[in-house]
Design an enzyme around this catalytic site. Structure first.
Site, PDB file in Angstrom:
ATOM      1  N   GLY A   1     -17.887 101.973  97.729  1.00  0.00           N
ATOM      2  CA  GLY A   1     -17.415 100.582  97.794  1.00  0.00           C
ATOM      3  C   GLY A   1     -16.337 100.298  96.764  1.00  0.00           C
ATOM      4  O   GLY A   1     -15.317  99.665  97.074  1.00  0.00           O
ATOM      5  N   CYS A   2     -16.532 100.778  95.556  1.00  0.00           N
ATOM      6  CA  CYS A   2     -15.561 100.528  94.483  1.00  0.00           C
ATOM      7  C   CYS A   2     -14.238 101.224  94.773  1.00  0.00           C
ATOM      8  O   CYS A   2     -13.171 100.698  94.460  1.00  0.00           O
ATOM      9  CB  CYS A   2     -16.139 100.978  93.143  1.00  0.00           C
ATOM     10  SG  CYS A   2     -17.626 100.051  92.697  1.00  0.00           S
ATOM     11  N   THR A   3     -14.305 102.394  95.393  1.00  0.00           N
ATOM     12  CA  THR A   3     -13.082 103.119  95.752  1.00  0.00           C
ATOM     13  C   THR A   3     -12.322 102.366  96.840  1.00  0.00           C
ATOM     14  O   THR A   3     -11.096 102.199  96.747  1.00  0.00           O
ATOM     15  CB  THR A   3     -13.426 104.553  96.206  1.00  0.00           C
ATOM     16  OG1 THR A   3     -14.065 105.226  95.108  1.00  0.00           O
ATOM     17  CG2 THR A   3     -12.181 105.323  96.616  1.00  0.00           C
TER      18      THR A   3
ATOM     19  N   ALA B   1     -10.698  99.291  95.160  1.00  0.00           N
ATOM     20  CA  ALA B   1      -9.572  99.670  94.299  1.00  0.00           C
ATOM     21  C   ALA B   1      -8.369 100.128  95.129  1.00  0.00           C
ATOM     22  O   ALA B   1      -7.233  99.720  94.860  1.00  0.00           O
ATOM     23  CB  ALA B   1     -10.000 100.763  93.323  1.00  0.00           C
TER      24      ALA B   1
END
Length: 151
Positions: free
Chosen positions: A43-45, A48
């Site tokens: 999710g963070c990738t 970003a």
């Protein structure tokens, strides 16, 4: 979560290159300040990479993007290099800014309760006032939503 209409608390954090950033450095620009749980997670990738792909559009609208997690400067550097991210990631391993912005909270994951960073995005205006606060962030949709907020 901090209230819309309040002054965003200033901070001092180091970026992926070890350079010190203060929120007050960005007076005169809109700031998208987003908090995320961890570098190199799915999710963070997505989040970003979404901000990175749209970064020219954010700068056209006079905005900067700052991502904050409790990962280290070294972790951020690897994350930036691996995905070619073109904006600033700030390291908050002590969670001081994370706590100040009220995003260190109890989370439930598969019935297990733990403390962690709740994915949250703030839009801060040119004078340092919070004009949008979202703690129901869907990682993949957040960059596009924030771009629309700047219209």
């Amino acid at each position: 979560m901090l209230e819309v209409g309040t002054k965003a608390p200033d901070f001092e954090l180091f970026d992926q290159d070890g350079k010190l950033h203060k929120l007050n450095d960005y007076i005169g620009k809109k700031v998208i300040l987003y908090f995320y749980p961890k570098d190199n997670t799915p999710g963070c990738t997505k989040q970003a990479c979404g901000f990175s792909e749209r970064y020219p559009q954010f700068t056209e609208k006079g905005a900067v993007v700052l991502g904050v997690s409790k990962d280290s400067v070294a972790s951020h550097k690897k994350f930036v290099e691996k995905y070619g991210l073109v904006f600033t990631l700030l390291a908050d391993p002590e969670c001081t800014v994370i706590e100040t912005y009220d995003v260190w909270q109890e989370k439930k994951n598969y019935g297990k309760v733990s403390m962690g960073v709740v994915r949250t995005t703030y839009l801060i205006d040119e004078q340092g006032i919070i004009i949008k606060a979202n703690d129901r962030v869907k990682a993949a949709e957040d960059p596009e939503k924030m771009l629309q907020e700047l219209e």
